[in-house]
Design a protein around this motif. Structure first.
Motif, PDB file in Angstrom:
ATOM      1  N   ALA A 227       5.448   2.428   0.472  1.00  0.00           N
ATOM      2  CA  ALA A 227       6.389   2.375  -0.654  1.00  0.00           C
ATOM      3  C   ALA A 227       5.632   2.359  -1.974  1.00  0.00           C
ATOM      4  O   ALA A 227       4.471   1.929  -2.051  1.00  0.00           O
ATOM      5  CB  ALA A 227       7.264   1.127  -0.531  1.00  0.00           C
ATOM      6  N   SER A 228       6.279   2.814  -3.028  1.00  0.00           N
ATOM      7  CA  SER A 228       5.607   2.979  -4.321  1.00  0.00           C
ATOM      8  C   SER A 228       5.104   1.669  -4.901  1.00  0.00           C
ATOM      9  O   SER A 228       4.135   1.652  -5.665  1.00  0.00           O
ATOM     10  CB  SER A 228       6.547   3.656  -5.324  1.00  0.00           C
ATOM     11  OG  SER A 228       7.723   2.882  -5.515  1.00  0.00           O
ATOM     12  N   ASN A 229       5.736   0.553  -4.569  1.00  0.00           N
ATOM     13  CA  ASN A 229       5.294  -0.743  -5.095  1.00  0.00           C
ATOM     14  C   ASN A 229       4.452  -1.508  -4.080  1.00  0.00           C
ATOM     15  O   ASN A 229       4.290  -2.718  -4.171  1.00  0.00           O
ATOM     16  CB  ASN A 229       6.483  -1.595  -5.533  1.00  0.00           C
ATOM     17  CG  ASN A 229       7.382  -1.993  -4.376  1.00  0.00           C
ATOM     18  OD1 ASN A 229       7.333  -1.399  -3.309  1.00  0.00           O
ATOM     19  ND2 ASN A 229       8.214  -2.999  -4.599  1.00  0.00           N
ATOM     20  N   ALA A 230       3.905  -0.775  -3.093  1.00  0.00           N
ATOM     21  CA  ALA A 230       3.061  -1.388  -2.066  1.00  0.00           C
ATOM     22  C   ALA A 230       1.619  -0.967  -2.260  1.00  0.00           C
ATOM     23  O   ALA A 230       1.326   0.193  -2.558  1.00  0.00           O
ATOM     24  CB  ALA A 230       3.538  -0.985  -0.672  1.00  0.00           C
ATOM     25  N   ASP A 231       0.734  -1.920  -2.111  1.00  0.00           N
ATOM     26  CA  ASP A 231      -0.694  -1.658  -2.109  1.00  0.00           C
ATOM     27  C   ASP A 231      -1.155  -1.676  -0.661  1.00  0.00           C
ATOM     28  O   ASP A 231      -0.712  -2.508   0.127  1.00  0.00           O
ATOM     29  CB  ASP A 231      -1.426  -2.734  -2.926  1.00  0.00           C
ATOM     30  CG  ASP A 231      -2.894  -2.423  -3.067  1.00  0.00           C
ATOM     31  OD1 ASP A 231      -3.630  -2.640  -2.087  1.00  0.00           O
ATOM     32  OD2 ASP A 231      -3.318  -1.972  -4.147  1.00  0.00           O
ATOM     33  N   LEU A 232      -2.053  -0.769  -0.295  1.00  0.00           N
ATOM     34  CA  LEU A 232      -2.492  -0.695   1.096  1.00  0.00           C
ATOM     35  C   LEU A 232      -3.092  -2.015   1.556  1.00  0.00           C
ATOM     36  O   LEU A 232      -2.900  -2.435   2.696  1.00  0.00           O
ATOM     37  CB  LEU A 232      -3.510   0.434   1.256  1.00  0.00           C
ATOM     38  CG  LEU A 232      -3.832   0.853   2.695  1.00  0.00           C
ATOM     39  CD1 LEU A 232      -2.599   1.355   3.410  1.00  0.00           C
ATOM     40  CD2 LEU A 232      -4.923   1.908   2.699  1.00  0.00           C
ATOM     41  N   ASN A 233      -3.781  -2.706   0.650  1.00  0.00           N
ATOM     42  CA  ASN A 233      -4.358  -4.003   1.007  1.00  0.00           C
ATOM     43  C   ASN A 233      -3.291  -5.070   1.215  1.00  0.00           C
ATOM     44  O   ASN A 233      -3.550  -6.098   1.842  1.00  0.00           O
ATOM     45  CB  ASN A 233      -5.334  -4.462  -0.076  1.00  0.00           C
ATOM     46  CG  ASN A 233      -6.568  -3.595  -0.134  1.00  0.00           C
ATOM     47  OD1 ASN A 233      -7.008  -3.058   0.884  1.00  0.00           O
ATOM     48  ND2 ASN A 233      -7.135  -3.433  -1.320  1.00  0.00           N
ATOM     49  N   GLY A 234      -2.097  -4.831   0.661  1.00  0.00           N
ATOM     50  CA  GLY A 234      -1.007  -5.779   0.807  1.00  0.00           C
ATOM     51  C   GLY A 234      -0.176  -5.561   2.052  1.00  0.00           C
ATOM     52  O   GLY A 234       0.768  -6.324   2.309  1.00  0.00           O
ATOM     53  N   LEU A 235      -0.496  -4.540   2.833  1.00  0.00           N
ATOM     54  CA  LEU A 235       0.218  -4.295   4.086  1.00  0.00           C
ATOM     55  C   LEU A 235      -0.077  -5.414   5.070  1.00  0.00           C
ATOM     56  O   LEU A 235      -1.231  -5.769   5.297  1.00  0.00           O
ATOM     57  CB  LEU A 235      -0.219  -2.949   4.678  1.00  0.00           C
ATOM     58  CG  LEU A 235       0.323  -2.606   6.075  1.00  0.00           C
ATOM     59  CD1 LEU A 235       1.841  -2.418   6.027  1.00  0.00           C
ATOM     60  CD2 LEU A 235      -0.375  -1.360   6.607  1.00  0.00           C
ATOM     61  N   LEU A 236       0.964  -5.990   5.653  1.00  0.00           N
ATOM     62  CA  LEU A 236       0.802  -7.055   6.633  1.00  0.00           C
ATOM     63  C   LEU A 236       0.599  -6.419   8.001  1.00  0.00           C
ATOM     64  O   LEU A 236       1.528  -5.849   8.586  1.00  0.00           O
ATOM     65  CB  LEU A 236       2.020  -7.973   6.626  1.00  0.00           C
ATOM     66  CG  LEU A 236       2.312  -8.611   5.253  1.00  0.00           C
ATOM     67  CD1 LEU A 236       3.550  -9.500   5.332  1.00  0.00           C
ATOM     68  CD2 LEU A 236       1.113  -9.414   4.759  1.00  0.00           C
ATOM     69  N   ALA A 237      -0.630  -6.515   8.483  1.00  0.00           N
ATOM     70  CA  ALA A 237      -1.033  -5.754   9.664  1.00  0.00           C
ATOM     71  C   ALA A 237      -0.220  -6.080  10.903  1.00  0.00           C
ATOM     72  O   ALA A 237      -0.016  -5.221  11.761  1.00  0.00           O
ATOM     73  CB  ALA A 237      -2.520  -5.993   9.940  1.00  0.00           C
ATOM     74  N   ASP A 238       0.255  -7.332  10.996  1.00  0.00           N
ATOM     75  CA  ASP A 238       0.981  -7.716  12.206  1.00  0.00           C
ATOM     76  C   ASP A 238       2.458  -7.359  12.153  1.00  0.00           C
ATOM     77  O   ASP A 238       3.238  -7.814  12.987  1.00  0.00           O
ATOM     78  CB  ASP A 238       0.820  -9.214  12.463  1.00  0.00           C
ATOM     79  CG  ASP A 238       1.269 -10.067  11.276  1.00  0.00           C
ATOM     80  OD1 ASP A 238       1.666  -9.495  10.252  1.00  0.00           O
ATOM     81  OD2 ASP A 238       1.206 -11.305  11.386  1.00  0.00           O
ATOM     82  N   SER A 239       2.846  -6.540  11.160  1.00  0.00           N
ATOM     83  CA  SER A 239       4.262  -6.209  11.009  1.00  0.00           C
ATOM     84  C   SER A 239       4.576  -4.747  11.302  1.00  0.00           C
ATOM     85  O   SER A 239       5.748  -4.361  11.339  1.00  0.00           O
ATOM     86  CB  SER A 239       4.711  -6.514   9.575  1.00  0.00           C
ATOM     87  OG  SER A 239       4.166  -5.571   8.656  1.00  0.00           O
ATOM     88  N   VAL A 240       3.579  -3.913  11.497  1.00  0.00           N
ATOM     89  CA  VAL A 240       3.800  -2.473  11.658  1.00  0.00           C
ATOM     90  C   VAL A 240       4.321  -2.201  13.066  1.00  0.00           C
ATOM     91  O   VAL A 240       3.683  -2.565  14.065  1.00  0.00           O
ATOM     92  CB  VAL A 240       2.495  -1.696  11.408  1.00  0.00           C
ATOM     93  CG1 VAL A 240       2.738  -0.193  11.534  1.00  0.00           C
ATOM     94  CG2 VAL A 240       1.926  -2.031  10.027  1.00  0.00           C
ATOM     95  N   GLN A 241       5.478  -1.550  13.152  1.00  0.00           N
ATOM     96  CA  GLN A 241       6.052  -1.295  14.467  1.00  0.00           C
ATOM     97  C   GLN A 241       6.847  -0.005  14.489  1.00  0.00           C
ATOM     98  O   GLN A 241       7.329   0.471  13.464  1.00  0.00           O
ATOM     99  CB  GLN A 241       6.945  -2.449  14.900  1.00  0.00           C
ATOM    100  CG  GLN A 241       8.241  -2.578  14.126  1.00  0.00           C
ATOM    101  CD  GLN A 241       9.202  -3.577  14.760  1.00  0.00           C
ATOM    102  OE1 GLN A 241       9.025  -4.009  15.882  1.00  0.00           O
ATOM    103  NE2 GLN A 241      10.234  -3.935  14.025  1.00  0.00           N
ATOM    104  N   GLU A 242       6.942   0.556  15.685  1.00  0.00           N
ATOM    105  CA  GLU A 242       7.829   1.692  15.934  1.00  0.00           C
ATOM    106  C   GLU A 242       9.179   1.091  16.282  1.00  0.00           C
ATOM    107  O   GLU A 242       9.329   0.388  17.275  1.00  0.00           O
ATOM    108  CB  GLU A 242       7.271   2.534  17.085  1.00  0.00           C
ATOM    109  CG  GLU A 242       7.925   3.915  17.188  1.00  0.00           C
ATOM    110  CD  GLU A 242       9.199   3.865  18.014  1.00  0.00           C
ATOM    111  OE1 GLU A 242      10.270   4.216  17.474  1.00  0.00           O
ATOM    112  OE2 GLU A 242       9.128   3.454  19.182  1.00  0.00           O
ATOM    113  N   THR A 243      10.161   1.322  15.408  1.00  0.00           N
ATOM    114  CA  THR A 243      11.374   0.499  15.453  1.00  0.00           C
ATOM    115  C   THR A 243      12.264   0.769  16.669  1.00  0.00           C
ATOM    116  O   THR A 243      12.927  -0.151  17.150  1.00  0.00           O
ATOM    117  CB  THR A 243      12.198   0.705  14.169  1.00  0.00           C
ATOM    118  OG1 THR A 243      12.545   2.080  14.036  1.00  0.00           O
ATOM    119  CG2 THR A 243      11.388   0.287  12.942  1.00  0.00           C
ATOM    120  N   ALA A 244      12.301   1.984  17.164  1.00  0.00           N
ATOM    121  CA  ALA A 244      13.200   2.285  18.284  1.00  0.00           C
ATOM    122  C   ALA A 244      12.829   1.467  19.520  1.00  0.00           C
ATOM    123  O   ALA A 244      13.684   0.922  20.206  1.00  0.00           O
ATOM    124  CB  ALA A 244      13.170   3.774  18.594  1.00  0.00           C
TER     125      ALA A 244
END
Length: 215
Positions: free
Chosen positions: A71-88
């Motif tokens: 997202a435009s207001n997201a910094d790559l370093n601010g990504l929470l690594a334990d939250s990334v998921q394939e939603t289906a």
């Protein structure tokens, strides 16, 4: 939620300075107050990375494309690594380093199961072979405060501490006696917010380079 102009005018009032109607073509001490506001704002966001500053977002993959922007207001370093998921499938994607494809096959395609960060993008592996929705959470990357009608990303109850920190710096710039007391009150305010906020635990970076082995 106060605007930047309202915050600056509160700082000016507290330091005995004249209020302004606009921040355009600002002069001393307004321009310094704006600089100090940004400094204090950045310090607070770094110190108080609380859950309430998190945002959620998602993106849809494209068949054959591995790299995606956040997202435009997201910094790559601010990504929470334990939250990334394939939603289906609600499958959490494991974070790995950029050498993963070299050891697991650069031509692999399918439903993504791991990811890594590269060139300010998230790279999925294997490369998606269909449309998948990837959800994630991140800490907001705020814009620099430059115009009077902007608002901050912090909760309204934090603004008093923001003003106090800005006030201390402006008092020091103006050579006012007692700025140390204002600075102390700011530090105490930070500690109080830290005690009230449920801080986000540091994400555990998972990957083979940290002893994690994907099945």
């Amino acid at each position: 939620m106060a605007t930047v102009l309202e915050l600056i005018n509160e700082v000016l009032r507290r330091t005995g300075q004249s209020e302004v109607e606009t921040l355009s073509n600002a002069e001393t001490p307004v321009i310094q107050a704006l600089d100090f506001l940004n400094d204090t704002y950045a310090e607070m966001l770094q110190t108080l990375s609380a859950n309430r500053l998190e945002r959620s977002a998602s993106f849809n993959t494209v068949n054959g494309t591995a790299s995606y922007s956040l997202a435009s207001n997201a910094d790559l370093n601010g990504l929470l690594a334990d939250s990334v998921q394939e939603t289906a499938s609600q499958t959490l994607l494991t974070e790995v380093d950029s050498t993963w494809p070299l050891t697991h096959g650069t031509a692999a395609t399918g439903r993504p199961v791991v990811f890594y960060r590269s060139n300010n993008q998230v790279v999925l592996y294997p490369t998606p072979n269909a449309v998948y929705t990837i959800g994630y959470r991140y800490l907001v990357k705020p814009s620099k405060l430059t115009t009077g009608n902007q608002t901050t990303e912090i909760p309204a109850e934090w603004e008093r501490v923001l003003v106090r920190g800005t006030q201390a710096q402006l008092e020091k710039f103006l050579g006012e006696n007692g700025y140390e007391t204002t600075l102390l009150l700011f530090r105490e305010g930070i500690q109080l917010l830290r005690s009230r906020a449920r801080l986000k635990p540091i994400s555990r970076m998972r990957g083979p380079y940290q002893g994690y082995h994907h099945p």
